[in-house]
Structure formats: C-alpha cells, structure tokens
Design a protein around this motif. Structure first.
Motif, short mmCIF file in Angstrom:
data_model
loop_
_atom_site.label_atom_id
_atom_site.label_comp_id
_atom_site.label_asym_id
_atom_site.label_seq_id
_atom_site.Cartn_x
_atom_site.Cartn_y
_atom_site.Cartn_z
N LYS A 54 0.85 -1.19 0.00
CA LYS A 54 0.00 0.00 0.00
C LYS A 54 0.88 1.23 0.00
O LYS A 54 1.83 1.33 0.79
N LYS B 104 -0.80 8.26 13.59
CA LYS B 104 -1.57 8.02 12.37
C LYS B 104 -0.80 7.25 11.29
O LYS B 104 -1.30 7.08 10.17
N GLY C 40 -7.62 7.73 6.43
CA GLY C 40 -6.53 6.75 6.56
C GLY C 40 -6.97 5.35 6.15
O GLY C 40 -6.25 4.37 6.35
N ASP D 52 -5.17 2.02 4.43
CA ASP D 52 -4.45 1.00 5.22
C ASP D 52 -5.37 -0.20 5.43
O ASP D 52 -4.95 -1.35 5.32
MG MG Z 1 -2.28 7.15 6.34
#
Ligand code: MG
Ligand code: ADP
Ligand code: ASP
Length: 410
Positions: free
Chosen positions: A7, A208, A150, A153
């Motif tokens: 990723k 994060k 986010g 992920d």
């Molecule tokens: Mg991120």
C-alpha cells in the motif's frame, strides 16, 4: 510464489514523478512475487475534496461526500497502472466496488462486511499486477462508501487477509513505526517489531502511521504488517503477534492526538438515568465518545465533560443542546484547543508508578491535566493544545525512549 499486498500512501504518490517511482518499486517487487498494490489519493487530494464540499454546504450529505471522496483514489489507480504499462508490465486497476469490497451503510466511516476479491484473483492468475483503490467500498444498497480517514491502510490489510497474502507492506513517508512521531521528536527511535496490541493502542491514540481499524483487522486475521519507507529500502517495523523477542520495556511509545474536541454539559441535575440520556442521545447518532469525566456533585448539580472526534463536534453539540433542555441542565460548552497525549506499552501491565511518572513529568513542565484515562497498556491525558509538542518531548525523555539513550542502555 509469494503473494504480497503493498500500500502506498498519499505522500508517496503526490505527483506523477512519485507515481513513476512507485511504479519502478512495484516492478522490482513483481520479479519474484504476485502483487496487489493499494493506493491512496494523490498528496492532499482528500483534504482538498473535503474543503470543496464544505465550501458548498456546511454539513454535506454523507452519501454525496463519499461519492466525492472516492474519486481521489480512482485517479491514482489509473495513473499507476499506466506507469506500470510503460515499464512493460501487465497491470490492471480496480475500484473498491469492482473488487467486491462490501461494507455497511455508515457513510464516511463504513465497516467492511465481506470481500470477494474475485477480480483481483483473476488478474493475478492472468499474470497481472492488480492495482486497487484504497478507502472505498460498496454498501448492500450499492452505494459507494468510504472507510474513514486513513482507510487505505484498511483496504490493504483486508485484501491481504482475504487473499491469505504472505505480508501486507505499508509504504509511507517515514521508514517505520517510531517511539513517537519523528516529525515532532527528532530523537525518536524506530521500533524493529511491535505487537498488534501496542500498535492498536498507539494508532487509536493518534499515531496516524497506521489507521487503527487496519490494525484491529490485522490482529483479528493474523496478517503480518510491515511498515516501511517508499523512498528508502531499509527494513521498517514489523507489526505482529507479541513474542518473547520483543524488547521488554515499560513504555514503548508516546502518542498525541490533535483531532479531538471536549464537550461539556453544564449543571446537570445529579440523579439516576441522566448519564444514560446524555450518552444515549450521542450514541444513537453513531458518535463515538472517548474520555468521560463527571465532577463531584455539590448542590445536586454536576458537570459532565467528554472528548470526541472534532469532526463530530457540531452534531454532538446539536444533540446535547436538545438533551440539556429536556433534563434541565444549564447548557453545552465546547473546546477545540485540546490535545490528548498518551504513553503506551505492554510493560505497564506488570508495573506500577507509570502513570505517576507521567503526571510528574507534565507537572514539571507546568502543563495542566484536564482529563485522564487509563487502559491496561496506556495512560492518556488531555492538555491544552499549545503544549502538545512540549509534552510529547518531555514524556519521551522521561521514559528514556530516545535513540541516544537506547544505544547505551539496551
Ligand atoms: Mg495514512
Ligand atoms: P500515508 O499518507 O502514507 O498514509 P500518514 O501521513 O497517514 O501517511 O502517516 C505517516 C505519518 O504518521 C508520518 O509522517 C508521521 O508524521 C506520523 N506519525 C505519527 N506517529 C508516528 C509514529 N509513532 N511513528 C511513525 N510515524 C508517526
Ligand atoms: N485518501 C484517504 C485519506 O486521506 C485514505 C488514505 O489515504 O488512507 O484519508
């Protein structure tokens, strides 16, 4: 042949030159493995889209918000697939819906319910590199959803679990998980390995570098996650099961979270059932409350304060103003100038005095603690936002987490 899910985050694909670099890195990995590549939107695209929406509407419709946000990732998948073609590789891009990423209906923070990954399997069988848009899915009403900020992920970890991949590699702008945000603490040290439990706690408390739900998913399905740099080839941090080879330290890391707000209901009548009404109203709207403090009641009235994600603050204040009127409280106040700083470590399970040392450290720096919460492996304090950096650095020092110190004492 091994199967790897990689990723690449927003900063790794911020412009076409960077996408070209990622393509070269992917091409290199494709030599000995089958590859699925998940990408984020380019640079700060998602922030830009959120801004656009707020210019049009103060509180945009969540369905339309997801329709808008999902466009970011779709740009990157197509460009990366083209770049891979240019390097002579077979590659095919897919959106979340195309790979059967099924979610619930909770727009802007949807949860994954199932993944078929049929198209990905077929692409791999045909010798193609599968390039998948992170962060997006499809609800059972065939609506486009997104998985929370986010969330790429999570897409990567979930695909790794569904495909039984050998590893899920998270490429980002730092070369691993550090003892604190390396952009704030220059002395922070890279961790070689970190347990799922510690990483989950660090991520939920503001680190994060990994989205917390992706860590939850990785733990549940035993997906080994390797966090590493897009720009360097050094090994990064392995997030895995707790094992005896992990360093047995008291505190593993210091985290901070600036994305929270504090909301207080003032002069609430102190009688049974009140807290249930207050938090029931908030929970019904899907708002997740974090730390809660109720003051001692003096004249039959008390104040209740709690923290929540800042993005939910307006909705919470609206609901609570209604509840306050109903129960005869004085009113609702909120404060955005707060931050939560936390220390995390499985070593805390068997040691006392860790919280005390944290409070002493903050006190020495003249930082007032507004709220405290503890779990088995973490202690968190809410402080005034402007002291965040000072607090994180002081705690990092007090628990001797720095690189210098580690070289001599470990
Ligand atoms: Mg991120
Ligand atoms: P991406 O765009 O690749 O998903 P993010 O910005 O979401 O990257 O996450 C990487 C950032 O996480 C780093 O730039 C760093 O500032 C931040 N971060 C916070 N805490 C930590 C930590 N303990 N270790 C490493 N990075 C951290
Ligand atoms: N583009 C989304 C975000 O910025 C998802 C991600 O990058 O993981 O939150």
């Amino acid at each position: 042949m091994t199967l790897i899910v990689q990723k690449y985050g927003g900063s790794s694909v911020a412009d076409t030159e960077k996408i070209g670099n990622v393509a070269r890195r992917v091409a290199e990995s494709a030599r000995g493995s089958r590859l699925v590549v998940v990408v984020s939107a380019m640079g700060k695209t998602t922030d830009g889209l959120v801004n656009l929406a707020h210019q049009i509407a103060p509180s945009p419709d969540p369905r339309e918000m997801d329709m808008l946000l999902a466009t970011g990732e779709q740009v990157t998948i197509a460009l990366l697939a083209m770049a891979l073609h240019g390097l002579g590789h077979k590659a095919r891009s897919f959106t979340g819906p195309q790979v059967g990423m099924r979610t619930d209906r909770a727009h802007t923070k949807a949860r994954i319910k199932a993944i078929t990954a049929e198209r990905v399997r077929r692409a791999l069988e045909a010798g193609e590199i599968a390039v998948v848009a992170g962060f997006q899915g499809l609800s059972d009403e065939d609506e486009i959803t997104t998985l929370g900020r986010g969330g790429s992920d999570l897409t990567a970890v979930a695909l790794a679990a569904a495909l039984a991949a050998d590893v899920c590699e998270i490429y980002t702008d730092v070369d691993g998980v550090y003892t604190a945000d390396p952009n704030i603490v220059p002395d922070a040290r890279k961790l070689g390995r970190v347990s799922y439990d510690e990483m989950l706690e660090m991520a939920s408390l503001g680190a994060k570098v990994l989205q917390s739900r992706s860590v939850e998913f990785a733990k549940k399905y035993g997906v080994p996650v390797h966090v590493r740099s897009t720009f360097k080839s050094d090994p990064g941090t392995l997030v895995t099961m707790e094992d005896p080879h992990m360093e047995s330290v008291l505190v593993t890391g210091v985290t901070h979270d600036r994305g929270q707000a504090k909301v207080s209901i003032l002069r609430v009548p102190d009688r049974p059932g009140i807290a249930a009404q207050v938090f029931g109203g908030v929970a019904e709207r899907g708002i997740v409350v974090d730390m809660i403090v109720q003051n001692i009641s003096r004249d039959g009235y008390t104040d209740i304060s709690f923290t929540l994600p800042r993005t939910d603050r307006d909705r919470a204040v609206a609901v609570l103003s209604e509840v306050a009127r109903r129960i005869g409280a004085e009113g609702v106040a909120h404060d955005d100038r707060i931050a939560k700083v936390s220390i995390v470590g499985v070593g805390m399970r068997s040691h006392s005095g860790v919280a005390a040392r944290m409070f002493q450290t903050l006190s020495r720096e003249g930082i007032n603690i507004q709220m405290i919460s503890t779990s088995e492996i973490a202690v968190s304090c809410v402080i005034e936002d402007k002291y965040t950096e000072l607090a994180v650095r002081a705690l990092h020092d007090a628990f001797e987490l720095g690189a210098e110190r580690a070289a001599t004492s470990r």
